[in-house]
Motif scaffolding. Structure first.
Motif, PDB file in Angstrom:
ATOM      1  N   ILE A   1      -1.252 -37.735 -19.564  1.00 37.54           N
ATOM      2  CA  ILE A   1      -2.097 -36.548 -19.476  1.00 37.54           C
ATOM      3  C   ILE A   1      -2.225 -35.949 -20.872  1.00 37.54           C
ATOM      4  CG2 ILE A   1      -2.352 -34.248 -18.429  1.00 37.54           C
ATOM      5  CD1 ILE A   1      -2.489 -36.609 -16.421  1.00 37.54           C
ATOM      6  N   TYR A   2      -3.432 -35.597 -21.241  1.00 39.31           N
ATOM      7  CA  TYR A   2      -3.702 -35.014 -22.548  1.00 39.31           C
ATOM      8  C   TYR A   2      -4.204 -33.586 -22.373  1.00 39.31           C
ATOM      9  CZ  TYR A   2      -3.308 -39.608 -24.672  1.00 39.31           C
ATOM     10  OH  TYR A   2      -2.841 -40.805 -25.116  1.00 39.31           O
ATOM     11  N   LYS A   3      -3.688 -32.683 -23.211  1.00 39.44           N
ATOM     12  CA  LYS A   3      -4.168 -31.309 -23.225  1.00 39.44           C
ATOM     13  C   LYS A   3      -5.008 -31.140 -24.488  1.00 39.44           C
ATOM     14  CE  LYS A   3      -2.853 -26.502 -22.702  1.00 39.44           C
ATOM     15  NZ  LYS A   3      -1.772 -25.554 -22.450  1.00 39.44           N
ATOM     16  N   LEU A   4      -6.223 -30.665 -24.302  1.00 40.56           N
ATOM     17  CA  LEU A   4      -7.151 -30.501 -25.412  1.00 40.56           C
ATOM     18  C   LEU A   4      -7.482 -29.035 -25.624  1.00 40.56           C
ATOM     19  CD1 LEU A   4      -9.673 -33.286 -24.376  1.00 40.56           C
ATOM     20  CD2 LEU A   4      -7.698 -33.503 -25.877  1.00 40.56           C
ATOM     21  N   PHE A   5      -7.492 -28.638 -26.882  1.00 43.21           N
ATOM     22  CA  PHE A   5      -7.991 -27.324 -27.274  1.00 43.21           C
ATOM     23  C   PHE A   5      -9.489 -27.493 -27.506  1.00 43.21           C
ATOM     24  CE2 PHE A   5      -9.577 -24.746 -30.774  1.00 43.21           C
ATOM     25  CZ  PHE A   5      -9.258 -23.472 -30.345  1.00 43.21           C
ATOM     26  N   VAL A   6     -10.284 -26.581 -26.943  1.00 44.12           N
ATOM     27  CA  VAL A   6     -11.740 -26.617 -27.130  1.00 44.12           C
ATOM     28  C   VAL A   6     -12.160 -25.284 -27.729  1.00 44.12           C
ATOM     29  CG1 VAL A   6     -13.970 -26.978 -26.042  1.00 44.12           C
ATOM     30  CG2 VAL A   6     -11.956 -28.108 -25.101  1.00 44.12           C
ATOM     31  N   GLY A   7     -12.576 -25.308 -28.991  1.00 42.36           N
ATOM     32  CA  GLY A   7     -12.978 -24.097 -29.688  1.00 42.36           C
ATOM     33  C   GLY A   7     -14.481 -24.025 -29.893  1.00 42.36           C
ATOM     34  N   ASN A   8     -14.943 -22.871 -30.307  1.00 45.18           N
ATOM     35  CA  ASN A   8     -16.357 -22.575 -30.565  1.00 45.18           C
ATOM     36  C   ASN A   8     -17.203 -22.639 -29.291  1.00 45.18           C
ATOM     37  OD1 ASN A   8     -18.334 -21.693 -32.409  1.00 45.18           O
ATOM     38  ND2 ASN A   8     -19.124 -23.765 -32.629  1.00 45.18           N
ATOM     39  N   LEU A   9     -16.614 -22.212 -28.178  1.00 38.26           N
ATOM     40  CA  LEU A   9     -17.359 -22.174 -26.915  1.00 38.26           C
ATOM     41  C   LEU A   9     -18.360 -21.017 -26.929  1.00 38.26           C
ATOM     42  CD1 LEU A   9     -14.559 -22.645 -24.236  1.00 38.26           C
ATOM     43  CD2 LEU A   9     -16.394 -24.252 -24.777  1.00 38.26           C
ATOM     44  N   PRO A  10     -19.553 -21.251 -26.401  1.00 42.65           N
ATOM     45  CA  PRO A  10     -20.497 -20.134 -26.236  1.00 42.65           C
ATOM     46  C   PRO A  10     -19.895 -19.105 -25.270  1.00 42.65           C
ATOM     47  CG  PRO A  10     -21.586 -22.246 -25.893  1.00 42.65           C
ATOM     48  CD  PRO A  10     -20.117 -22.520 -25.961  1.00 42.65           C
ATOM     49  N   TRP A  11     -20.208 -17.831 -25.453  1.00 42.19           N
ATOM     50  CA  TRP A  11     -19.629 -16.785 -24.599  1.00 42.19           C
ATOM     51  C   TRP A  11     -20.101 -16.892 -23.156  1.00 42.19           C
ATOM     52  CZ3 TRP A  11     -22.637 -13.203 -22.070  1.00 42.19           C
ATOM     53  CH2 TRP A  11     -23.957 -13.104 -22.484  1.00 42.19           C
ATOM     54  N   THR A  12     -21.170 -17.661 -22.907  1.00 43.80           N
ATOM     55  CA  THR A  12     -21.722 -17.815 -21.556  1.00 43.80           C
ATOM     56  C   THR A  12     -20.999 -18.882 -20.732  1.00 43.80           C
ATOM     57  OG1 THR A  12     -23.317 -19.356 -22.487  1.00 43.80           O
ATOM     58  CG2 THR A  12     -24.037 -17.075 -22.233  1.00 43.80           C
TER      59      THR A  12
ATOM     60  N   HIS B   1     -19.730 -32.964 -29.966  1.00 48.20           N
ATOM     61  CA  HIS B   1     -19.921 -32.367 -28.645  1.00 48.20           C
ATOM     62  C   HIS B   1     -20.640 -31.032 -28.832  1.00 48.20           C
ATOM     63  CE1 HIS B   1     -17.329 -35.157 -26.416  1.00 48.20           C
ATOM     64  NE2 HIS B   1     -16.661 -35.231 -27.560  1.00 48.20           N
ATOM     65  N   THR B   2     -21.760 -30.869 -28.136  1.00 52.64           N
ATOM     66  CA  THR B   2     -22.547 -29.645 -28.246  1.00 52.64           C
ATOM     67  C   THR B   2     -22.745 -29.053 -26.855  1.00 52.64           C
ATOM     68  OG1 THR B   2     -23.683 -30.589 -30.140  1.00 52.64           O
ATOM     69  CG2 THR B   2     -24.693 -28.659 -29.132  1.00 52.64           C
ATOM     70  N   LEU B   3     -22.520 -27.757 -26.739  1.00 53.04           N
ATOM     71  CA  LEU B   3     -22.691 -27.051 -25.474  1.00 53.04           C
ATOM     72  C   LEU B   3     -23.482 -25.788 -25.747  1.00 53.04           C
ATOM     73  CD1 LEU B   3     -21.830 -27.509 -22.566  1.00 53.04           C
ATOM     74  CD2 LEU B   3     -19.709 -26.342 -23.046  1.00 53.04           C
ATOM     75  N   GLU B   4     -24.648 -25.684 -25.135  1.00 52.89           N
ATOM     76  CA  GLU B   4     -25.562 -24.539 -25.327  1.00 52.89           C
ATOM     77  C   GLU B   4     -25.778 -24.203 -26.800  1.00 52.89           C
ATOM     78  OE1 GLU B   4     -24.700 -21.171 -22.852  1.00 52.89           O
ATOM     79  OE2 GLU B   4     -24.684 -22.373 -21.033  1.00 52.89           O
ATOM     80  N   GLY B   5     -25.940 -25.258 -27.606  1.00 52.55           N
ATOM     81  CA  GLY B   5     -26.247 -25.080 -29.024  1.00 52.55           C
ATOM     82  C   GLY B   5     -25.045 -24.957 -29.943  1.00 52.55           C
ATOM     83  N   ASN B   6     -23.854 -24.785 -29.386  1.00 55.92           N
ATOM     84  CA  ASN B   6     -22.643 -24.683 -30.214  1.00 55.92           C
ATOM     85  C   ASN B   6     -21.979 -26.046 -30.334  1.00 55.92           C
ATOM     86  OD1 ASN B   6     -23.146 -21.934 -29.989  1.00 55.92           O
ATOM     87  ND2 ASN B   6     -21.015 -21.398 -29.621  1.00 55.92           N
ATOM     88  N   THR B   7     -21.589 -26.426 -31.539  1.00 59.99           N
ATOM     89  CA  THR B   7     -20.813 -27.630 -31.753  1.00 59.99           C
ATOM     90  C   THR B   7     -19.349 -27.300 -31.459  1.00 59.99           C
ATOM     91  OG1 THR B   7     -22.340 -28.434 -33.430  1.00 59.99           O
ATOM     92  CG2 THR B   7     -20.128 -29.411 -33.430  1.00 59.99           C
ATOM     93  N   LEU B   8     -18.779 -28.011 -30.492  1.00 58.47           N
ATOM     94  CA  LEU B   8     -17.418 -27.711 -30.065  1.00 58.47           C
ATOM     95  C   LEU B   8     -16.383 -28.292 -31.027  1.00 58.47           C
ATOM     96  CD1 LEU B   8     -17.759 -28.475 -26.249  1.00 58.47           C
ATOM     97  CD2 LEU B   8     -18.127 -26.308 -27.446  1.00 58.47           C
TER      98      LEU B   8
END
Length: 81
Positions: free
Chosen positions: A6-17, A69-76
């Motif tokens: 099992i891997y735990k990943l930190f995901v930063g730069n998430l859009p506030w939505t 990886h891009t989510l709603e315009g933000n590069t994660l």
């Protein structure tokens, strides 16, 4: 029977939505997601712009293969934690 890593990943730069469900939905495209949690400010209820995803080794490898990886315009910003 081999144990599954099992891997735990930190995901930063998430859009506030983005909430827990949206984060999970995005990463499920790469395989099995065990948990997906966005961190929220307790006082304001607003996203702090980061979260954590736990996933199987196969899913992590699929995530890692993708350059960006891009989510709603933000590069994660994704890092193994």
């Amino acid at each position: 029977m081999a144990s599954r890593e099992i891997y735990k990943l930190f995901v930063g730069n998430l859009p506030w939505t983005i909430g827990h469900q949206e984060l999970r939905a995005y990463f499920q495209e790469f395989g099995k997601v065990i948990t997906a949690n966005v961190v929220f400010d307790k006082k304001t209820g607003c996203s702090k712009g980061f979260g954590f995803v736990t996933a199987t080794k196969d899913t992590y490898e699929n995530i890692d293969k993708k350059d960006r990886h891009t989510l709603e315009g933000n590069t994660l910003n994704i890092q193994k934690s």
